[in-house]
Design a protein around this motif. Structure first.
Motif, PDB file in Angstrom:
ATOM      1  N   THR A  30       5.283  -2.654  -4.096  1.00  0.00           N
ATOM      2  CA  THR A  30       5.141  -1.415  -3.205  1.00  0.00           C
ATOM      3  C   THR A  30       5.178  -0.224  -4.240  1.00  0.00           C
ATOM      4  N   GLY A  31       4.930   0.921  -3.803  1.00  0.00           N
ATOM      5  CA  GLY A  31       5.468   2.160  -4.463  1.00  0.00           C
ATOM      6  C   GLY A  31       4.680   2.085  -5.989  1.00  0.00           C
ATOM      7  N   THR A  38       2.589   3.271  -7.705  1.00  0.00           N
ATOM      8  CA  THR A  38       2.261   4.586  -8.498  1.00  0.00           C
ATOM      9  C   THR A  38       3.509   5.299  -8.683  1.00  0.00           C
ATOM     10  N   ARG A  62       5.639   2.219 -11.201  1.00  0.00           N
ATOM     11  CA  ARG A  62       4.582   1.879 -12.392  1.00  0.00           C
ATOM     12  C   ARG A  62       5.207   1.319 -13.485  1.00  0.00           C
ATOM     13  N   THR A  81      -0.718   0.362  -2.597  1.00  0.00           N
ATOM     14  CA  THR A  81      -0.350   1.671  -2.609  1.00  0.00           C
ATOM     15  C   THR A  81      -1.327   2.293  -1.596  1.00  0.00           C
ATOM     16  N   ARG A  82      -1.045   3.705  -1.154  1.00  0.00           N
ATOM     17  CA  ARG A  82      -2.074   4.369   0.054  1.00  0.00           C
ATOM     18  C   ARG A  82      -3.538   4.441  -0.780  1.00  0.00           C
ATOM     19  N   VAL A 108      -3.932   4.165  -8.963  1.00  0.00           N
ATOM     20  CA  VAL A 108      -3.394   3.032 -10.235  1.00  0.00           C
ATOM     21  C   VAL A 108      -3.976   3.132 -11.484  1.00  0.00           C
ATOM     22  N   ASP A 142      -0.045   0.658   3.921  1.00  0.00           N
ATOM     23  CA  ASP A 142       0.608   1.903   4.308  1.00  0.00           C
ATOM     24  C   ASP A 142       1.635   1.358   5.320  1.00  0.00           C
TER      25      ASP A 142
END
Length: 285
Positions: free
Chosen positions: A5-6, A8, A13, A29-30, A35, A48
């Protein structure tokens, strides 16, 4: 399948970059189009925390997950852990913060992180917690003033913090996600030394080959600057954190990076050298 998760974000990353080739990896990612770090065996999915259906899709077939949340005082951890347990996830690796161990820390951010760790321990899944100090990359917020004025402005400029390179956090996360034996462990992650903003300014100047000036902000100036970016309760939490740093609460160096990766953590000088372009593009002559 491992879920990041997260994907980006600052650490996410770097986690993606650090994964060995061939490991099946799913990035949540949303906005999957954002990416930019890709590798064979990787897929990006929209997810989300507030959307249970998107979490179910992202978690389908996942064995381990790296959990990063940033909505302070929100319930993103609870929502994710509920969905992960329902999906059959076996092991969650949580990015937290070293401040949770400081009994003097009672600010909004630290209370939120403590509560999130408690949720994870009670989730019924195997868990590992990563507790880093401040990220060296926080200094990127100085890039504009460095380029335009050759100046760094910060509160309590001689107080020290054993800040850590996000790449080291990522490499620890990858080891935990791909190796056995980290279940139920807490890894404290710092750099090799405690360093002040004034000293960071000097090292950045050396890397850039230009003299930089450090200017001390007063508490009211610092609060005004924070309020331009954050709501009052979050600004106050950050000021409380800075005060604890002034009192020496963030000076201790931990061995977590070396214990997990087998090598010493990167120094701020190394980080600065590797990120010089972010500061140097428009340095005045």
């Amino acid at each position: 399948m491992i879920l990041v998760t997260g994907a980006t974000g600052t650490v996410g990353r770097e986690v993606v970059r650090s994964f060995p080739p061939g490991a099946p990896l799913r990035l949540m990612t949303r906005n999957p189009a954002s990416v930019t770090v890709t590798r064979p065996g990787t897929e990006a999915v929209a997810g989300d925390y507030a959307d249970p259906d998107s979490l179910s899709r992202a978690l389908r077939g996942v064995r381990k997950a790296f959990l990063v949340t940033s909505r302070v005082a929100g319930d993103d951890d609870a929502l994710f852990l509920r969905a992960a347990r329902a999906a059959g996830v076996r092991h969650v690796v949580k990015l937290s913060a070293e401040a949770v161990t400081d009994v003097r820390a009672d600010d909004l951010i630290t209370r939120w992180q403590r509560a999130n760790e408690d949720l994870l321990r009670r989730s019924g899944m195997a868990w590992t917690v990563l507790r880093p100090r401040s990220f060296m990359s926080n200094c990127l917020s100085w890039a504009g003033p460095i380029r335009s004025e050759r100046v760094v402005r910060a509160l309590y400029g001689t107080s020290v913090n054993a800040c850590v390179d996000p790449r080291d956090i990522a490499e620890v996360a990858v080891r935990v996600l791909t190796e056995d034996g980290h279940e139920g462990a807490v890894h404290t992650l710092t750099g090799p030394e405690a360093i002040s903003a004034a000293e960071q300014t000097r090292l950045l100047g050396r890397v850039l080959g230009v003299p930089l000036r450090f200017e001390e902000l007063g508490p009211e100036e610092a609060r005004a600057a924070l309020l331009r970016r954050h709501p009052p309760e979050l600004a106050d939490a950050l000021l409380s954190s800075a005060q604890r740093q002034r009192d020496g609460a963030k000076a201790a160096v931990a061995s977590g990076v070396r214990e997990v990766t087998g090598r010493p953590p990167r120094s701020f000088g190394e980080w600065a050298g590797d990120h010089a372009d972010a500061f140097a593009a428009e340095v005045i002559s």
